[in-house]
Design an enzyme around this catalytic site. Sequence first.
Site, short mmCIF file in Angstrom:
data_model
loop_
_atom_site.label_atom_id
_atom_site.label_comp_id
_atom_site.label_asym_id
_atom_site.label_seq_id
_atom_site.Cartn_x
_atom_site.Cartn_y
_atom_site.Cartn_z
N ASP A 213 -8.04 -5.11 -0.19
CA ASP A 213 -8.51 -5.98 -1.27
C ASP A 213 -8.17 -7.45 -1.07
OD1 ASP A 213 -7.65 -3.21 -3.22
OD2 ASP A 213 -9.69 -3.97 -2.94
N HIS B 161 0.86 -1.19 0.00
CA HIS B 161 0.00 0.00 0.00
C HIS B 161 0.89 1.24 0.00
CE1 HIS B 161 -3.16 2.85 1.10
NE2 HIS B 161 -4.00 1.91 0.73
#
Length: 424
Positions: free
Chosen positions: A358, A301
Amino acid sequence: MCKIINLDINGYNYKLPVVSGTFYEKAINISKLRENTGLITFDPGLKNTGLSKSSISFIDGEKGILLYRGYPIEQIINKCSFVETSYLLLNGELPNSKQLESFSNQIKEFHYMNQEIYQIFDKIPDFYHPMGILSSFTCILTAFIKNKYLKEQDMYLHLLAKLPILAALTYRKKVGLPPSHVDKNLSYTSNILKMFFSFPKKYYETNPIITDALDKLLILHADHEQNCSTTTVRLLSSAHAGLFSSVSAGISALWGRLHGGANQAVIEMLENILKSGGNIQKWIEKAKNKKDPFRLMGFGHRIYKNFDPRARIIKKVAQKIISQLDMDNPILKLANELEEVAIQDSYFKEKKLYPNIDFYSGIIYQAIGIPKDMFTVMFALGRLPGWMAHWKEMRLNRDPIGRPRQIYIGYKKRNIVECVDEGI
Ligand code: SDX
């Protein structure tokens, strides 16, 4: 920290003001840099650049903190519904019971779709991706809103009511079912599930386990400060583009595989690993191999260099729904094993790559019955209130139109040479 930064360039000393936020983040204000020094900054991916001030969400990537209007996501997920969260993001405060009832009823007033939309829907080719449909129809909606001077609040209500209808229409067209309609007696999230999964002439029985899991997923996706799709919406808002077209652009940005499209890519990756014998270490090595384009989807991320707090919550929701529905889910088992191996691996540790939102969300969507190519559509339904809150904030901030500079590396100035016609 000081309020001024001294910048020495070619023997000249420039004083640049420092901007401070609510917590500890600080920024050097370079809005006069080029005017004073002739220089611009260069920051591909805007990894070190703040485009705006915002009061909607706050992320501390090192500590794995996410706040919506100051409230920790861990509290919101246990004390609020998605409709309450939408109200909070749009208005800055949680609604009292009267405000919540009125907001919920107002959304229901916009729970209809113009007949012409259904006719256009019938013409869509089957192979058109659901995210393309959602983005296109979000723009088309404006053609059927007769009242050209819509109150701002009504615009938000229209989209909150209509995007789930468009999503459900897309699903039902894929599976050959006629459109289903809302039930005024059901909650917002139960209505999404009814519109997706009800059968003609059959009473739709809500399942509180599934409704609760979806409501939590919508909340967890509701906002995430200046991510790629939200920055897209903010840029359009800075150009004074309308709300519907700005949200449509946000949907298209979210479709990207490195952004919201990752939830679909995670399940496809896990299915591939299972199909190829489940050798987790082999795939971990592939992800580490710079010559191999494969990446461990759902990992890493831009901001979180610690666990994504949403991933922690989603992992628990996934485990709960799979056990409550008594489902045998080899994908969830594999995801847990893969996570365990990856977070122990030195490559992932050094690069601070942890599971993001996700990584587990697709497992829940699949358990609910959502097809893979609609996972990102569900992400968009969650992110809608965040996009709208940021579109609104840009207008309130009166930020200038977003128009970055560049470093040009093309041809020097040259003239078109009249080419002598060789004749044939
Ligand atoms: C979302 O911004 C948001 O808030 C987004 C989001 C939201 O709510 O809106 O949180 C939603 O988009 C989550 C991210 C979903 N995407 C994926 O899961 C795709 C896989 N992840 C990566 O592609 C990547 O981690 C990103 C895109 C998420 C972040 O990319 P960055 O910050 O630009 O980091 P990078 O690509 O420069 O990677 C840094 C290093 C590189 O190695 P080096 O070149 O330094 O040697 O880490 C490596 C990368 O190769 N790396 C990975 C990896 N992610 C980064 N290596 C293997 N597998 C991965 N998943």
